[in-house]
Design an enzyme around this catalytic site. Structure first.
Site, short mmCIF file in Angstrom:
data_model
loop_
_atom_site.label_atom_id
_atom_site.label_comp_id
_atom_site.label_asym_id
_atom_site.label_seq_id
_atom_site.Cartn_x
_atom_site.Cartn_y
_atom_site.Cartn_z
N GLY A 167 -1.57 17.76 -9.60
CA GLY A 167 -2.31 16.92 -9.62
C GLY A 167 -2.34 15.27 -10.25
O GLY A 167 -4.09 15.56 -11.52
N SER A 169 -1.82 11.22 -9.32
CA SER A 169 -2.23 10.72 -8.58
C SER A 169 -3.46 10.33 -8.25
O SER A 169 -3.65 11.32 -7.56
CB SER A 169 -1.62 9.41 -7.82
OG SER A 169 0.85 9.53 -8.27
N GLU A 176 10.67 15.37 -15.99
CA GLU A 176 10.53 14.17 -14.51
C GLU A 176 11.63 13.51 -15.00
O GLU A 176 12.86 13.66 -14.27
CB GLU A 176 9.52 13.63 -14.19
CG GLU A 176 9.37 13.51 -12.72
CD GLU A 176 8.54 13.26 -12.32
OE1 GLU A 176 7.30 12.54 -13.17
OE2 GLU A 176 7.70 12.89 -11.34
N GLU A 199 9.63 -0.47 -9.52
CA GLU A 199 9.37 -1.83 -10.46
C GLU A 199 9.30 -1.15 -11.88
O GLU A 199 9.03 -1.45 -13.13
CB GLU A 199 8.31 -2.31 -9.62
CG GLU A 199 8.23 -3.16 -8.09
CD GLU A 199 8.64 -2.58 -7.34
OE1 GLU A 199 8.46 -1.37 -7.16
OE2 GLU A 199 9.44 -2.60 -6.23
C1 LIG Z 1 6.42 11.07 -1.30
C2 LIG Z 1 5.92 11.21 -2.56
C3 LIG Z 1 5.40 11.78 -3.01
C4 LIG Z 1 4.33 12.09 -4.23
N1 LIG Z 1 3.89 13.14 -5.53
C5 LIG Z 1 3.16 13.15 -6.38
C6 LIG Z 1 2.51 14.72 -6.56
O1 LIG Z 1 3.10 15.50 -6.03
N2 LIG Z 1 1.74 14.57 -7.22
C7 LIG Z 1 1.19 12.57 -8.32
O2 LIG Z 1 0.76 13.32 -8.62
N3 LIG Z 1 1.75 11.89 -7.33
C8 LIG Z 1 2.22 11.98 -6.19
N4 LIG Z 1 2.64 10.39 -5.89
C9 LIG Z 1 2.26 9.79 -6.40
C10 LIG Z 1 3.32 8.76 -7.08
O3 LIG Z 1 3.57 8.93 -8.19
C11 LIG Z 1 2.92 7.45 -6.87
O4 LIG Z 1 2.79 6.89 -5.49
C12 LIG Z 1 3.19 6.29 -7.87
O5 LIG Z 1 3.16 6.38 -9.38
C13 LIG Z 1 2.66 4.77 -7.49
O6 LIG Z 1 1.15 4.73 -7.07
P1 LIG Z 1 0.73 4.05 -6.24
O7 LIG Z 1 1.19 4.79 -5.19
O8 LIG Z 1 -1.36 4.30 -6.50
O9 LIG Z 1 1.51 2.24 -6.09
P2 LIG Z 1 1.06 1.19 -7.71
O10 LIG Z 1 0.95 2.04 -8.71
O11 LIG Z 1 -0.49 0.96 -6.70
O12 LIG Z 1 1.21 0.57 -7.06
C14 LIG Z 1 1.97 -0.63 -5.61
C15 LIG Z 1 2.74 -1.12 -5.89
O13 LIG Z 1 2.90 -2.31 -7.34
C16 LIG Z 1 3.49 -2.15 -8.35
N5 LIG Z 1 3.25 -2.29 -9.46
C17 LIG Z 1 2.39 -1.69 -9.81
N6 LIG Z 1 2.06 -1.31 -11.06
C18 LIG Z 1 3.47 -2.75 -11.76
C19 LIG Z 1 3.44 -3.06 -12.70
N7 LIG Z 1 2.57 -2.95 -13.80
N8 LIG Z 1 4.42 -4.42 -13.05
C20 LIG Z 1 5.22 -4.28 -11.04
N9 LIG Z 1 5.21 -3.74 -10.42
C21 LIG Z 1 4.38 -2.44 -10.57
C22 LIG Z 1 4.71 -0.96 -7.55
O14 LIG Z 1 6.06 -0.71 -8.12
C23 LIG Z 1 4.36 -0.64 -6.37
O15 LIG Z 1 5.21 -1.10 -5.47
C24 LIG Z 1 3.93 10.87 -4.79
C25 LIG Z 1 4.60 9.49 -4.06
C26 LIG Z 1 5.21 9.89 -3.33
C27 LIG Z 1 5.76 8.75 -2.09
#
Ligand SMILES: Cc1cc2nc3c(=O)[nH]c(=O)nc-3n(C[C@H](O)[C@H](O)[C@H](O)COP(=O)(O)OP(=O)(O)OC[C@H]3O[C@@H](n4cnc5c(N)ncnc54)[C@H](O)[C@@H]3O)c2cc1C
Length: 392
Positions: A134, A136, A251, A377
């Site tokens: 937990g 994100s 990880e 990214e």
């Molecule tokens: C299948 C799957 C399973 C997952 N399982 C878990 C889980 O079990 N537990 C958990 O806690 N989370 C989990 N996640 C979440 C995952 O860790 C996040 O989706 C990931 O960290 C990206 O965060 P976000 O989705 O909020 O996207 P954002 O952080 O909002 O990013 C959106 C876009 O902006 C880009 N971006 C953001 N910041 C920057 C930067 N500084 N420079 C350049 N580009 C940038 C990103 O690369 C992305 O393309 C899972 C995600 C998926 C898809």
């Protein structure tokens, strides 16, 4: 299912020969314990993986890298490398309980109290207790330090309020390790604490999210006065960021080990799909030639990943930290996984659009590989800044 030949993997590396006694022992055990292919239905698939985990754990084949005192075998990273290759060649189910086994378990060993280790490590290993991560939140993914879930100590319990999202397999989990803010008014990485939260309680609501593949592998998790015993803290109160950083090292370090051999096995399936589509005229000669070129390129890239994983294992065995090199492996792995999924689509022609097929499911599920465990990214940023020394 019979296991595949080592030829699939390509030439052996010097320190992990194919006649290594560890491989021989594991292959013999796997041959004596055949396992059915994974079902497509998600619930059935989870049960299948969990049952297989328990079978392997009951025979000492889970958590090999864990220290002996915690129920593992204390094997070195090169043995772990061989382990992942052998279980992939035998087409065994994908690992389950990885949030516990790969992430929380080792982090608990590094930061947890003796009581927490004794309470939780055995259940992670045996598969009797399932875990989810937990971290994100709706507005905190890549920028995790902006998270807002908060916990307050009231008597002997932490009272947790907030929302997590994308929590993989939360609906099957007994426990969730939750990163939350425990110091009112604190900002960024200060004042965070890593808590162990029981999922089966009134204060926790798990709402699965439908994915493009048709699965609901991840969920929203709502924490409304969720209760956590006072001592179920991994590390020190207020030092959750340090525990989280340890966890991310595990990880980034482990992700690659698991996957190059499984990818090579998938590539064989992909080649089979191409042969079928060619034979029955689903693909034109030109498209088949294109698909074959893509497959050859993928083979080379998977071999690159294999070399990266081997190098990582050699470094880890020598006691060197992977650091930002783990991000390189993670990046190569995520992009490969997606391209492998697309190659399946190319090879199967129109069949790849049919839901309810393993290759369609694999193609759709692979889209997420460049997002979870840190987006491509973000990995590129880490490589640019920490390995190449480029400005932010
Ligand atoms: C299948 C799957 C399973 C997952 N399982 C878990 C889980 O079990 N537990 C958990 O806690 N989370 C989990 N996640 C979440 C995952 O860790 C996040 O989706 C990931 O960290 C990206 O965060 P976000 O989705 O909020 O996207 P954002 O952080 O909002 O990013 C959106 C876009 O902006 C880009 N971006 C953001 N910041 C920057 C930067 N500084 N420079 C350049 N580009 C940038 C990103 O690369 C992305 O393309 C899972 C995600 C998926 C898809």
């Amino acid at each position: 299912m019979t296991s595949l030949d080592h030829q699939v993997l390509g030439p052996a590396f010097a320190q992990t020969p194919y006649d290594h006694p560890f491989r021989v022992e594991l292959r013999a055990w796997l041959a004596e314990h055949p396992v059915d292919p994974e079902p497509l239905d998600q619930d059935a698939r989870f049960r299948h993986r969990r049952d297989w985990h328990r079978t392997m754990a009951g025979n000492g084949w889970v958590g090999l890298h864990w220290p002996v005192e915690h129920g593992g075998r204390g094997v070195d990273p090169l043995t772990q490398f061989m382990y992942y290759e052998e279980v992939a060649l035998a087409a065994t189910p994908e690992p389950v309980n990885t949030p516990g086994l790969i992430l929380l378990g080792p982090t608990l060993m590094a930061h947890g109290s003796a009581e927490l280790k004794a309470r939780f490590l055995p259940g992670i290993l045996s598969g009797d207790e399932m875990w989810c991560q937990g971290f994100s939140e709706p507005d905190s993914g890549s920028d995790l330090a902006s998270l807002r879930t908060r916990a307050e100590l009231v008597g002997d319990e932490w009272i947790v309020n907030g929302q997590k999202i994308w929590t993989t397999f939360a609906q099957y989990a007994d426990y969730c390790f939750v990163l939350c803010r425990t110091e009112a008014g604190s900002e960024r990485h200060r004042g965070l604490t890593l808590l162990i939260c029981p999922v089966d309680q009134d204060g926790v609501t798990v709402r699965p999210i439908r994915q493009i593949s048709g699965d609901n592998e991840f969920s929203e998790v709502f924490l409304d006065d969720a209760r956590v015993p006072k001592d179920w803290v991994v590390g020190e109160v207020g030092q959750g960021w340090s525990a989280a950083m340890t966890l991310f090292q595990f990880e980034r370090g482990d992700q690659g080990y698991t996957d190059h051999a499984r990818m090579l096995v998938h590539l064989l399936d992909c080649e089979d799909a191409l042969r079928v589509a060619e034979a029955d005229g689903t693909l034109t000669v030109d498209r088949a030639a294109d698909a074959r070129r893509v497959q050859r390129d993928l083979w080379v890239r998977i071999q690159e990943l294999r070399h990266l994983n081997y190098r990582g294992a050699v470094l880890a065995k020598a006691g060197q930290e992977l650091g930002a090199v783990g991000s390189m492996t993670n990046l190569v792995w995520g992009e490969l996984e997606k391209d492998l999924g697309s190659a399946f689509a190319e090879a199967s022609g129109a069949r790849s659009l049919v839901l309810g097929r393993h290759d369609t499911h694999a193609r759709l599920a692979s889209r997420a590989a460049s997002i979870y465990s840190g987006t491509s990214e973000i990995q590129r940023n880490i490589i640019a800044e920490r390995l190449l020394g480029l400005p932010k």
